[in-house]
Design an enzyme around this catalytic site. Structure first.
Site, PDB file in Angstrom:
ATOM      1  N   PRO A   2       0.942  -1.205  -0.138  1.00 13.92           N
ATOM      2  CA  PRO A   2      -0.007   0.134   0.018  1.00 13.92           C
ATOM      3  C   PRO A   2       0.832   1.378  -0.005  1.00 13.92           C
ATOM      4  O   PRO A   2       1.829   1.352   0.746  1.00 13.92           O
ATOM      5  CB  PRO A   2      -0.591   0.038   1.297  1.00 13.92           C
ATOM      6  CG  PRO A   2      -0.985  -1.665   1.531  1.00 13.92           C
ATOM      7  CD  PRO A   2       0.328  -2.316   1.170  1.00 13.92           C
ATOM      8  N   GLU A   3       0.420   2.363  -0.733  1.00 17.43           N
ATOM      9  CA  GLU A   3       1.127   3.560  -0.981  1.00 17.43           C
ATOM     10  C   GLU A   3       0.586   4.583  -0.186  1.00 17.43           C
ATOM     11  O   GLU A   3      -0.485   4.222   0.451  1.00 17.43           O
ATOM     12  CB  GLU A   3       1.470   3.871  -2.496  1.00 17.43           C
ATOM     13  CG  GLU A   3       2.288   2.859  -3.181  1.00 17.43           C
ATOM     14  CD  GLU A   3       2.870   3.321  -4.443  1.00 17.43           C
ATOM     15  OE1 GLU A   3       2.848   4.673  -4.558  1.00 17.43           O
ATOM     16  OE2 GLU A   3       3.169   2.650  -5.266  1.00 17.43           O
TER      17      GLU A   3
END
Length: 297
Positions: A2-3
């Site tokens: 996840p960014e």
């Protein structure tokens, strides 16, 4: 992994149940995730009030009574699930589906929010690359996880002058410079590809070629700073829209791929108006880079 936009979306989804709530009970179902849990992890949380839920880079930070901060990182596959007596939902928007298999539920927080029914927040992580730890708020900036992190990309500190100064002597590729967490914290592969496409900048060119000679912002660095923020804001807004509008019949949130302009579009036509190029994939520092060689210079 996840960014930043996904982590920020998770934060916003958890705020309503965490902030102002009392941690009446915590459950720890294993001794470690990526790292061992702190000693007396559960005992140090139970009975305390959560003041706020913030984010630094890709870390979630729950400020708790007694100068404590609960640091949470989602790793590769981590997610949170909110359960009440009536509903189950998962805050966040990810490019890849999150697990709901209960055998991967490793931590649970039982929360008593003010003026609302009690809720249970469960951390699920099949690959166990995420982690949780505790730190003192008063010394958080010098914590090993944070002391070398660069500026937040959503703040006003990110501008053309900042990028020009930090890129001035860097001969590394532009994409690698943007992924350097000591310069800008939280930027990841997906959104760097997208921001560079928006800016029309080739990810392979040396970072110092857009910095100019004076150390002031150039047209290229000003445009890039703007497009980084715009890309992240658009992605976060998409997550927010998902939280509000896309709920499945079982009460969980809808997950869908972001509409990318460059990332993961190898062989597809460039979306830039007037460009007849094709998105290509190359490998830089063992990561896939997607860009248009026709309009990114």
């Amino acid at each position: 992994m996840p960014e930043l936009p996904e982590v920020e979306t998770v934060r916003r989804g958890l705020m309503a149940v965490f902030e102002g709530a009392t941690l009446i009970k915590a459950e720890q179902n294993r001794a470690d995730l990526r790292f061992p849990f702190p000693k007396d992890f559960v005992a140090r949380l139970e009975g305390h009030k959560v003041h706020s839920l913030g984010r630094r880079s890709k870390y979630l930070l729950a400020d708790i009574e007694a100068d404590k901060v609960l640091i949470m990182h989602l790793g590769m596959s981590g997610s949170f699930r909110i359960e009440t007596e009536q509903t189950k939902k998962m805050p966040g928007l990810f490019a890849h589906t999150r697990s709901k298999n209960e055998k991967h539920d490793h931590v649970a927080f039982h929360l008593a929010p003010p003026n609302a029914p009690n809720v249970k927040v469960i951390y699920n992580d099949p690959r166990r690359f995420g982690f949780m730890t505790l730190a003192k708020r008063s010394t958080l900036e010098t914590h090993p996880l944070f002391e070398k992190l660069g500026i937040e990309p959503l703040g006003n500190a990110l501008n053309g002058a900042f990028l020009s100064k930090r890129f001035a002597n860097k001969k590394t590729p532009l994409k690698a410079a943007l992924l350097d967490q000591r310069i800008v914290a939280g930027l990841g592969n997906i959104y760097v590809c997208e921001a560079l496409w928006r800016s029309g900048l080739d990810p392979r060119r040396s970072a110092n070629t857009i910095s100019g000679r004076s150390g002031n912002g150039t047209k290229a660095t000003e445009r890039l700073a703007h497009d980084i923020r715009a890309t992240l804001h658009d992605a976060i807004e998409a997550g927010g829209s998902s939280l509000r509008d896309h709920v499945r019949a079982d009460g969980s949130l809808g997950y869908f791929q972001h509409t990318f302009a460059a990332y993961d579009r190898e062989g597809e036509p460039c979306k830039r108006l007037g460009c007849d190029g094709t998105i290509q994939r190359i490998v830089q520092s063992n990561r896939s880079t997607f860009y248009c060689p026709s309009c990114q210079r």
